[in-house]
Design a protein around this motif. Structure first.
Motif, PDB file in Angstrom:
ATOM      1  N   ALA A 150      25.573  -5.310 -13.407  1.00 22.95           N
ATOM      2  CA  ALA A 150      26.585  -6.035 -12.514  1.00 22.95           C
ATOM      3  C   ALA A 150      27.247  -5.191 -11.491  1.00 22.95           C
ATOM      4  CB  ALA A 150      27.574  -5.852 -13.866  1.00 22.95           C
ATOM      5  N   THR A 443      37.112 -12.793 -16.343  1.00 19.96           N
ATOM      6  CA  THR A 443      36.395 -13.516 -15.538  1.00 19.96           C
ATOM      7  C   THR A 443      34.943 -13.337 -16.273  1.00 19.96           C
ATOM      8  OG1 THR A 443      37.676 -13.093 -13.485  1.00 19.96           O
ATOM      9  CG2 THR A 443      35.329 -13.832 -13.225  1.00 19.96           C
ATOM     10  N   GLN A 445      30.986 -13.627 -15.737  1.00 24.53           N
ATOM     11  CA  GLN A 445      29.506 -14.103 -14.856  1.00 24.53           C
ATOM     12  C   GLN A 445      28.304 -13.462 -15.379  1.00 24.53           C
ATOM     13  OE1 GLN A 445      30.541 -11.783 -11.620  1.00 24.53           O
ATOM     14  NE2 GLN A 445      31.779 -13.396 -10.482  1.00 24.53           N
ATOM     15  N   THR A 448      23.080 -11.779 -12.552  1.00 20.81           N
ATOM     16  CA  THR A 448      22.282 -12.224 -11.496  1.00 20.81           C
ATOM     17  C   THR A 448      22.049 -13.973 -11.581  1.00 20.81           C
ATOM     18  OG1 THR A 448      20.215 -12.194 -10.569  1.00 20.81           O
ATOM     19  CG2 THR A 448      20.390 -11.452 -12.739  1.00 20.81           C
ATOM     20  N   ASN A 449      22.101 -14.611 -10.462  1.00 26.36           N
ATOM     21  CA  ASN A 449      21.601 -15.840 -10.644  1.00 26.36           C
ATOM     22  C   ASN A 449      20.426 -16.121 -10.320  1.00 26.36           C
ATOM     23  OD1 ASN A 449      24.462 -16.639 -11.157  1.00 26.36           O
ATOM     24  ND2 ASN A 449      25.040 -16.584  -8.991  1.00 26.36           N
ATOM     25  N   GLN A 460      34.756  -9.487 -16.876  1.00 29.17           N
ATOM     26  CA  GLN A 460      35.614  -8.505 -16.417  1.00 29.17           C
ATOM     27  C   GLN A 460      37.142  -8.911 -16.394  1.00 29.17           C
ATOM     28  OE1 GLN A 460      35.061  -8.900 -11.961  1.00 29.17           O
ATOM     29  NE2 GLN A 460      33.194  -8.708 -12.017  1.00 29.17           N
TER      30      GLN A 460
END
Lengths: 554, 226
Positions: A150, A443, A445, A448-449, A460
């Motif tokens: 991350a 948040t 996420q 990796t996309n 986070q």
């Protein structure tokens, strides 16, 4: 040819004639003779000394070179010393022109400490078996890898040093579980923090200290009572200030003091244990915002005054951050099945949990999409500063006997105002967390996309910037890297001191009014004189009236 | 940070817990080089990243032959595609200062003014525009402010040529340990403000080729870096 030019020191006549007064001044010196004189002067300077083999020309040249190179201040005052130094330098061996001592740089000491981490203990093979078995040491490098996906974390070198330092801690203290909690940055030095749980029954040292202080306080109270009895006759008015009751801290091993924290400034330095946190410290820490300096004994100067030094402030912030940001995927922890009474549950809420052996991890996409897939696994801290609410006016049986006399003084109003504070129960999902203004509390996420199959879900915190959590399959972790402060969109405005206490209660007997001004006094005086004059006139009239009556009677 | 030495520099700067994931690092290695080719920069520096609520901005700066000239700034959301940012103006900076709160992570997000002075409101309404400010402008202003406040270089790293342009000093080998601890061996990499206010005695000691910027000594608040 040699003319009578400027006399050389060895010639008779030197010094006798001052410039401007020499008998030859009206003669324009021959340029030839001047250059000759210069040559003579130089030749003289180049003459080698019989004792030392040096010559003045070279010495002067060296000296001036040294001065121009080094540019010392007030060179003219130390010229003799410079000259001596230049001569002395002749005797140094030309090989070692550096005259500095070999500097012991502070970096060497730090490297020395870190090297000590890598040295294995001398017990040899006996300990190998123990180490390979179950160890409380966490796999720091593994969590480091996940957080690195991350973009969060320290350099690999630093992680490895921390790993070794934790290993040392585990071998020294009787520890059951250990975790790398994170790193808090400070102005001068940083703190590396390890969260630790002792084996049951191992912490005995601290309870002794607490008992000692309580006995000390009781002793002092008795002495004070005796003094008061003596002075009951003439006493200055007693202060009616009653400090709010001190809320006792939670027992070690429960609530905010569930874990014990060790800190060190750098891996390699000895670990220091932080003292348990008291509710007063947490309440005060919520109101102040001070950066950490890195020294545990530094005082915390603030308003409201913080009860303790930096070690206590650090512990309080760690407690707040843990309570606010330690999360885990839903289902990882579950409540232990209790056989016991329901009464206990109502009072304190559940505060123990255990790992769920049937945990089925959710996919990363699910973890990232919705915040209800994460739960807090640390009890939140109530406004009182504890995790479990305690009514400070409930007295234990011992104290009730002693305080029968004082019952009348105690205001019952305060007791009625305190209501039981209830916080969110353990294992609440994150979707219940409040955000600040219009920013959500967390948040989420994926790391990796581009490669979703192996992505890691990353959380986070927006309320405590620097707190992160990751989850990937059955593994999860929490960590904190930051300054140790909560996020606030406004700048910190410290509380103002309260207004000054009134010195005395304002009543009919003692009231404060303004002094009369000069005009008021004069007016009052004039009015009084008029009243007096009027009174005198009346008296005179009465007297005259009486006299008239008397005259009339005759 | 210099684009070519990014990995090493990241290791050194990782003490604060902020870093780049391996994916971003790999992407930056190639995309910064392409940036240099496309925009004809002489040097490309990776400035850093700004964390928004929903995403992060990655910022890069490109420099021409004069290192002290105006730098072009670019931003990217994924370290692969970069967009040029407009240069910062004083007005942008002033407007952005009034905004509080986090960045959102979306460059086209528009902030509405919640608290503005009466004067500013009148001025804005006179122009006929509504008081909104885009996140992009706020980004530009924030980067400018951060650069102005904390963009520092060690003394001797850059030299000023007699023509006025600034270049890297090829003979710079780093600061010694004692020099590195002093605040006076670091300079702000912006237009010097205090340089002319030094006394003549101090100016005599300066070397005009390396000492042409403000040092950190007189910054407020005074505090020691470590």
């Amino acid at each position: 040819e040699r003319g009578h030019g400027p006399y050389q020191p060895h010639e008779p006549g030197y010094g006798l004639y001052q410039p401007g007064y020499s008998p030859y001044d009206d003669q324009i010196p021959d340029p030839q003779s001047r250059t000759l004189a210069i040559q003579n002067a130089k030749a003289y300077l180049l003459k080698s000394s019989t004792t030392s083999g040096l010559n003045l020309y070279d010495h002067l040249a060296n000296m001036l070179t040294k001065i121009l190179d080094e540019q010392p201040t007030n060179a003219v005052d130390i010229i003799e010393n410079i000259s001596k130094d230049v001569k002395w330098a002749q005797f140094q061996k030309k090989m070692d022109t550096l005259r500095d001592e070999y500097e012991i740089l502070p970096t060497y000491e730090a490297a020395e400490k870190r090297k000590a981490l890598f040295l294995k203990a001398n017990d040899g093979d006996e300990e190998l078996e123990e180490e390979i078995g179950e160890t409380p040491l966490p796999n720091v490098m593994e969590t480091a890898f996940y957080f690195e996906q991350a973009g969060i974390g320290l350099s690999k070198d630093e992680y490895y040093h921390i790993f070794l330092a934790l290993k040392k801690l585990v071998s020294v203290q009787p520890i059951q579980t250990c975790r790398f909690w994170g790193k808090i940055l400070g102005l001068e030095m940083n703190y590396i923090i390890a969260e630790v749980q002792y084996h049951e029954g191992e912490e005995e040292e601290e309870t002794e200290e607490e008992e000692v202080t309580e006995e000390g306080r009781k002793g002092v109270g008795e002495v004070e009572d005796e003094e008061e009895e003596k002075e009951k006759e003439d006493e200055p008015p007693k202060s009616t200030y009653k400090p709010p009751p001190v809320i006792p801290k939670e027992e070690n091993g429960t609530g905010a003091n569930k874990y014990v924290y060790f800190v060190c400034n750098e891996p390699g330095k000895p670990w220091v244990k932080l003292p348990p946190v008291t509710p007063a410290q947490i309440v005060c820490a919520r109101k102040i915002k001070k950066f950490f300096t890195g020294r545990l004994d530094a005082p915390v100067v603030s308003f409201p005054p913080f009860p303790g030094n930096e070690a206590n402030y650090l512990r309080a912030q760690i407690a707040r951050i843990s309570a606010g940001t330690q999360v885990s995927p839903i289902g990882f922890y579950q409540f232990a099945e209790e056989e016991g009474d329901e009464e206990e549950e109502v009072e304190g809420g559940r505060d123990t949990y255990e790992e769920n052996p049937d945990f089925q991890p959710l996919s990363v996409a699910e973890m990232v999409d919705s915040l209800s897939t994460w739960v807090h696994h640390v009890q939140s801290i109530l406004k009182q500063g504890r995790c479990v609410w305690l009514n400070p006016f409930q007295k234990s049986e011992e104290e009730e006997e002693n305080e029968e006399e004082e019952k009348a003084e105690e205001p019952d109003e305060l007791q009625q105002e305190l209501q039981q504070e209830i916080g969110p129960p353990l294992l609440t999902p994150l979707s219940e967390d409040e955000g600040i203004q219009n920013i959500p509390a967390w948040t989420a996420q994926p790391s990796t996309n581009l490669i979703p199959q192996y992505a890691v879900a990353i959380l986070q915190s927006n309320r405590w910037p620097g707190a992160y959590a990751f989850a990937s399959g059955k593994k999860f972790g929490n960590i904190y890297f930051g300054w140790g402060h909560k996020y606030s969109p406004e700048n910190h405005a410290p509380a103002l001191p309260p207004p000054a206490q009134a010195e005395y209660p304002s009543g009919p007997e003692t009231t404060e009014t303004r002094d009369p001004t000069l005009e008021e006094e004069l007016a009052f005086k004039a009015a009084r004189e008029e009243a007096l004059a009027a009174a005198e006139e009346e008296e005179e009239e009465d007297e005259e009236g009486i006299e008239d009556d008397e005259e009339e009677d005759d | 940070m210099e684009a070519s030495s990014l990995p090493a520099a990241l290791e050194l700067a990782a003490g604060g817990g902020a870093g780049l994931s391996p994916e971003k690092r790999a992407a930056l290695g190639s995309s910064l080089l392409l940036l240099q080719r496309d925009y004809r920069f002489e040097r490309v520096w990776f400035w850093g990243c700004i964390q928004g609520v929903r995403g992060a901005y990655y910022i890069a700066e490109g420099l021409g032959p004069d290192r002290a000239a105006h730098r072009s700034r670019l931003y990217s959301l994924n370290c692969v595609e970069w967009s040029l940012l407009p240069p910062a103006t004083e007005e942008m900076v002033r407007q952005a200062e009034q905004l509080k709160g986090r960045f959102q992570g979306d460059p086209s997000f528009e902030y509405e003014y919640t608290e503005i002075n009466a004067e500013d409101a009148e001025r804005l309404f006179e122009d006929g525009k509504e008081p909104v400010i885009k996140e992009e402008a706020r980004l530009v202003a924030t980067i400018e402010q951060i650069d102005r406040a904390v963009g520092i270089i060690p003394r001797g790293a850059f030299v000023k040529t007699p023509l006025g342009s600034v270049h890297e000093n090829r003979n710079f080998e780093g600061l010694s340990l004692t020099e590195a601890k002093k605040l006076s061996s670091y300079f702000h990499f912006t237009e010097p403000v205090n340089l002319k206010n030094k006394t003549l005695l101090e100016k005599a000691d300066l070397d005009p080729s390396t000492d042409f910027l403000d040092s950190l000594e007189h910054d407020i608040p005074q505090g020691k870096g470590s």
